[in-house]
Design a protein around this motif. Structure first.
Motif, PDB file in Angstrom:
ATOM      1  N   GLU A  85       0.819  -1.216   0.000  1.00  0.00           N
ATOM      2  CA  GLU A  85       0.000   0.000   0.000  1.00  0.00           C
ATOM      3  C   GLU A  85       0.853   1.266   0.000  1.00  0.00           C
ATOM      4  O   GLU A  85       0.395   2.306  -0.458  1.00  0.00           O
ATOM      5  N   THR A  90      -1.868  -1.037  -5.117  1.00  0.00           N
ATOM      6  CA  THR A  90      -3.120  -1.217  -4.393  1.00  0.00           C
ATOM      7  C   THR A  90      -3.814  -2.516  -4.773  1.00  0.00           C
ATOM      8  O   THR A  90      -4.375  -3.202  -3.918  1.00  0.00           O
ATOM      9  N   TRP A  91      -3.804  -2.845  -6.042  1.00  0.00           N
ATOM     10  CA  TRP A  91      -4.475  -4.071  -6.495  1.00  0.00           C
ATOM     11  C   TRP A  91      -3.861  -5.287  -5.815  1.00  0.00           C
ATOM     12  O   TRP A  91      -4.567  -6.164  -5.323  1.00  0.00           O
ATOM     13  N   ASN A  94      -4.905  -5.355  -2.153  1.00  0.00           N
ATOM     14  CA  ASN A  94      -6.313  -5.731  -1.980  1.00  0.00           C
ATOM     15  C   ASN A  94      -6.539  -7.224  -2.182  1.00  0.00           C
ATOM     16  O   ASN A  94      -7.370  -7.813  -1.485  1.00  0.00           O
ATOM     17  N   THR A  95      -5.824  -7.833  -3.114  1.00  0.00           N
ATOM     18  CA  THR A  95      -6.005  -9.276  -3.312  1.00  0.00           C
ATOM     19  C   THR A  95      -5.512 -10.064  -2.098  1.00  0.00           C
ATOM     20  O   THR A  95      -6.056 -11.117  -1.777  1.00  0.00           O
ATOM     21  N   LYS A  97      -5.605  -8.915   1.027  1.00  0.00           N
ATOM     22  CA  LYS A  97      -6.447  -8.597   2.180  1.00  0.00           C
ATOM     23  C   LYS A  97      -7.505  -9.672   2.418  1.00  0.00           C
ATOM     24  O   LYS A  97      -7.838  -9.964   3.568  1.00  0.00           O
ATOM     25  N   THR A  98      -8.009 -10.264   1.361  1.00  0.00           N
ATOM     26  CA  THR A  98      -8.981 -11.348   1.504  1.00  0.00           C
ATOM     27  C   THR A  98      -8.339 -12.539   2.214  1.00  0.00           C
ATOM     28  O   THR A  98      -8.934 -13.120   3.119  1.00  0.00           O
TER      29      THR A  98
END
Length: 146
Positions: A85, A90-91, A94-95, A97-98
């Motif tokens: 981050e 960001t992409w 975010n992947t 974070k799941t």
């Protein structure tokens, strides 16, 4: 006797800090909670290290180490996400974070995570009951070798 009391007081202080961090762990927005859990586990192990050979120390220290091993990959993922981050990735963050959310949920259902605070809470009572007569002589060489 003063040394035993000091050890017990320090352990109680660490127990409170660990319990607060464990409560914060349930809040998914608190990115430092897992770090604080791990720091307190390490401090507990450091406090117990010179007490090896005293009843209950090995089990408590081993449980703290096991909990540390369980949390390491999760903390590593948290740090990786924070680093991604910081950069324009960001992409990728975010992947991950799941996966982090899934691992944290799995951690919360770990029996050791719920059992360790109980072990930690009951240990001082065992320590006081089985306290060696000459605890200072047993602890001093372990502290001096550092």
């Amino acid at each position: 006797m003063a040394l035993a009391k000091s050890i017990t007081e320090q352990l109680r202080r660490l127990e409170r800090a660990l319990n607060q961090a464990l409560l914060r762990l349930q809040d998914t927005s608190d990115v430092e909670a897992l770090h604080d859990v791990r720091i307190n586990l390490q401090r507990i192990r450091s406090l117990l290290r010179p007490l090896r050979g005293i009843p209950g120390v090995t089990g408590l220290s081993s449980a703290a180490a096991d909990l540390g091993k369980i949390t390491t990959p999760i903390r590593d993922l948290e740090v990786l996400i924070a680093e991604l981050e910081q950069h324009p990735l960001t992409w990728q963050a975010n992947t991950r974070k799941t996966e982090l959310h899934r691992r944290k949920l799995a951690l919360m259902s770990q029996p050791l995570l719920t059992h360790f605070p109980t072990l930690l809470h009951t240990w001082p009572k065992t320590f006081r009951r089985t306290q060696p007569r000459h605890i200072k002589r047993r602890v001093a060489p372990a502290c001096a070798s550092r």
